[in-house]
Motif scaffolding. Structure first.
Motif, mmCIF file in Angstrom:
data_model
loop_
_atom_site.group_PDB
_atom_site.id
_atom_site.type_symbol
_atom_site.label_atom_id
_atom_site.label_comp_id
_atom_site.label_asym_id
_atom_site.label_seq_id
_atom_site.Cartn_x
_atom_site.Cartn_y
_atom_site.Cartn_z
ATOM 1 N N ASN A 141 -44.686 -19.474 6.657
ATOM 2 C CA ASN A 141 -45.317 -20.645 7.272
ATOM 3 C C ASN A 141 -44.653 -21.966 6.882
ATOM 4 O O ASN A 141 -44.913 -22.992 7.497
ATOM 5 N N ARG B 241 -59.589 -34.894 13.954
ATOM 6 C CA ARG B 241 -60.996 -34.480 13.827
ATOM 7 C C ARG B 241 -61.123 -33.291 12.881
ATOM 8 O O ARG B 241 -62.173 -33.021 12.326
ATOM 9 N N ARG C 173 -62.368 -13.943 13.362
ATOM 10 C CA ARG C 173 -61.352 -13.348 12.522
ATOM 11 C C ARG C 173 -61.879 -12.157 11.720
ATOM 12 O O ARG C 173 -61.586 -12.010 10.543
HETATM 13 C C1 UD1 Z 1 -51.609 -22.249 10.337
HETATM 14 C C2 UD1 Z 1 -50.962 -20.988 9.804
HETATM 15 C C3 UD1 Z 1 -51.958 -19.830 9.826
HETATM 16 C C4 UD1 Z 1 -53.234 -20.221 9.088
HETATM 17 C C5 UD1 Z 1 -53.781 -21.542 9.595
HETATM 18 C C6 UD1 Z 1 -54.962 -22.052 8.800
HETATM 19 C C7 UD1 Z 1 -48.638 -21.242 10.436
HETATM 20 C C8 UD1 Z 1 -47.508 -20.798 11.287
HETATM 21 N N1 UD1 Z 1 -49.820 -20.669 10.647
HETATM 22 O O1 UD1 Z 1 -51.967 -22.003 11.692
HETATM 23 O O2 UD1 Z 1 -51.345 -18.711 9.207
HETATM 24 O O3 UD1 Z 1 -54.214 -19.229 9.289
HETATM 25 O O4 UD1 Z 1 -52.755 -22.561 9.545
HETATM 26 O O5 UD1 Z 1 -54.634 -22.177 7.463
HETATM 27 O O6 UD1 Z 1 -48.479 -22.076 9.553
HETATM 28 N N2 UD1 Z 1 -57.530 -26.181 16.079
HETATM 29 C C9 UD1 Z 1 -58.027 -26.852 17.178
HETATM 30 N N3 UD1 Z 1 -57.197 -27.688 17.863
HETATM 31 C C10 UD1 Z 1 -55.892 -27.878 17.499
HETATM 32 C C11 UD1 Z 1 -55.388 -27.180 16.376
HETATM 33 C C12 UD1 Z 1 -56.229 -26.336 15.683
HETATM 34 O O7 UD1 Z 1 -59.201 -26.711 17.534
HETATM 35 O O8 UD1 Z 1 -55.194 -28.654 18.160
HETATM 36 C C13 UD1 Z 1 -58.414 -25.231 15.331
HETATM 37 C C14 UD1 Z 1 -57.915 -23.785 15.459
HETATM 38 O O9 UD1 Z 1 -58.390 -23.174 16.637
HETATM 39 C C15 UD1 Z 1 -58.477 -23.155 14.199
HETATM 40 C C16 UD1 Z 1 -58.404 -24.304 13.180
HETATM 41 O O10 UD1 Z 1 -58.311 -25.506 13.950
HETATM 42 O O11 UD1 Z 1 -59.811 -22.781 14.383
HETATM 43 C C17 UD1 Z 1 -57.226 -24.191 12.227
HETATM 44 O O12 UD1 Z 1 -56.012 -24.267 12.934
HETATM 45 P P1 UD1 Z 1 -54.665 -24.851 12.315
HETATM 46 O O13 UD1 Z 1 -54.920 -25.437 10.985
HETATM 47 O O14 UD1 Z 1 -54.024 -25.698 13.357
HETATM 48 O O15 UD1 Z 1 -53.823 -23.521 12.129
HETATM 49 P P2 UD1 Z 1 -52.363 -23.214 12.649
HETATM 50 O O16 UD1 Z 1 -51.473 -24.367 12.375
HETATM 51 O O17 UD1 Z 1 -52.425 -22.665 14.030
#
Ligand code: UD1
Length: 416
Positions: free
Chosen positions: A23, A159, A330
């Motif tokens: 990651n 947010r 999950r």
């Molecule tokens: C990254 C990691 C993943 C880990 C996650 C949380 C990588 C490649 N992947 O994923 O392994 O499980 O962090 O630690 O680094 N969300 C929204 N809108 C957005 C973005 C996110 O609603 O624009 C929500 C997602 O649906 C989820 C939560 O926020 O429920 C966390 O997502 P995020 O922190 O963005 O995870 P990733 O970057 O996708």
């Protein structure tokens, strides 16, 4: 499709070297698009997602090759500004192409990533933040088209502290005009790693690892050589392997501060853990006590180690609650753990586990990367033979998985 076959019930013991962080490596590789000069990245794990990223960079116009655990990216001049569905659907992190290409080419079109086994996973936080930097965004026919007349720094309040959005905005704003402030930024170690690489290329980023990151835009970035941090999720998985098989495992090249939340839970459950700056020893000495977990953003208990903890609690006498707060769906691994004889009840955001004396091997299916890891752990502890299918999920995140577990004494092999 490959399968993993495990004859479980063996105590694992020995030394395992933790690989480079997937990651961290992914955003760092995408960051190479911010310069035309050569870039060298070391300690890159050999994983399917890394191969996808290298193919992606080559498609966009970056001559990237991986030799062992080093990725060499040659100087480059001309780039494509489209990320097609075929590349994006293989890996959600492909959306990280947006930040650098928007900064450099002022336009980028990325196929919208779909949902996945762990939830809908929208990218609204990324897109809202790009708008704040002055980008126009249009979603048409499954693509996000983003363009700007030149990004301009701004204050952006998330947010939710999304890891991917923090990375994407970092990647865009290092070349934006003026100052960008990210409030409620993600604090994960991978953010700090990306920032250290960006600063090594000449960027001016401060505050990574805290919830306020300040970026002073610069005109240009130069090439750099950089070494990726070790993979905290892989490290946590091997610590839980020591616990679930009643063994003794020493991790090399692992940073204990990055997985303090997991180490604390293991200690509370009764595992003996010793740490130094780059090594962690986990030893089972007595039956473990159940421990509840609730996933949270860093430095809380990581969602990427929730499934593995569930496998451990399935075999830990007593009752525990495993609560997921980061992703909406999950618990796919719970149904597979039931097939091995676990006693688990799903209620909304929580799984209630009642530890059983033993699990028994069975055919099971990995539904996503960390669910697959939980199944490997459960099958290593289960009595008899298990066959894990859909191994390609594991190949996205665990370097040399069978080789490493075999070296620790597991009876594990891959069937092609
Ligand atoms: C990254 C990691 C993943 C880990 C996650 C949380 C990588 C490649 N992947 O994923 O392994 O499980 O962090 O630690 O680094 N969300 C929204 N809108 C957005 C973005 C996110 O609603 O624009 C929500 C997602 O649906 C989820 C939560 O926020 O429920 C966390 O997502 P995020 O922190 O963005 O995870 P990733 O970057 O996708």
């Amino acid at each position: 499709m490959d399968k993993i076959i495990i004859n479980g019930g063996k105590k694992l013991s020995g030394i395992v070297r933790i690989s480079g962080s997937k990651n961290s490596a992914l955003p760092i590789l995408f960051a190479s698009l911010l310069t035309d000069e050569p870039v060298i990245i070391k300690n890159v794990p050999s994983l399917a997602d890394i191969n996808t990223t290298i193919a992606f960079l080559n498609f966009i116009g970056k001559p990237a090759v991986k030799i062992g655990n080093t990725v060499k990216i040659d100087k480059s001049e001309k780039y494509k500004h489209i990320a097609p569905y075929d590349l994006v659907r293989k890996m959600r992190a492909s959306v990280l192409i947006m930040g650098p290409l928007l900064a450099r080419l002022r336009k980028v079109s990325v196929s919208l990533p779909g949902g996945c086994a762990i939830g809908a996973r929208p990218i609204d936080i990324h897109l809202d933040a790009f708008k704040k930097l002055g980008a126009d965004i249009e979603v048409k026919k499954g693509f996000v088209h983003t363009s700007s007349k030149g990004l301009i720094g701004n204050t952006i309040k998330f947010r939710f502290p999304s890891v991917g959005a923090t990375e994407n905005i970092l990647l865009a704003s290092v070349l934006a005009k003026g100052k960008t402030k990210i409030l409620n930024a993600a604090k994960e170690p991978e953010i700090e790693d990306l920032t250290n690489f960006l600063n090594a290329m000449g960027a001016k980023v401060n505050g990574a690892g805290t919830s306020i990151i300040v970026i002073d835009g610069v005109e240009k970035l130069h090439g750099a050589a950089y070494e990726v941090i070790s993979d905290r999720i892989e490290a946590a998985t091997y610590l839980i392997a020591a616990a679930i098989t009643k063994g003794e495992i020493v991790l090399e090249n692992a940073n204990p501060t990055h997985i303090k939340a997991v180490i604390d839970k293991l200690k509370k459950s009764g595992m003996m853990i010793e740490t130094s700056s780059a090594a962690i020893k986990a030893k089972w000495t007595k039956p473990l006590k159940p421990q509840n977990i609730s996933t949270a953003v860093y430095p809380g208990y990581p969602t990427d180690v929730q499934a593995q903890w569930m496998a451990l609690m399935a075999l830990t006498k007593g009752k525990s609650e495993i609560k997921e707060t980061v992703f909406e769906n999950r618990f796919m691994h719970a149904a597979e753990l039931l097939r091995l004889g676990a006693n688990l009840k799903i209620e909304g955001q929580s799984v209630f586990a009642t530890g059983v004396e033993s699990l028994s091997g069975a055919p099971v299916m990995a539904s996503d990367l960390r669910a697959g890891a939980a199944l490997v752990l459960a099958c290593l502890a289960a009595k008899g033979k298990s066959v894990i299918s859909r191994v390609y999920h594991l190949d996205r995140g665990y370097e040399f998985l069978e080789k490493k577990f075999k070296k620790l004494g597991a009876d594990i092999k891959r069937q092609r």
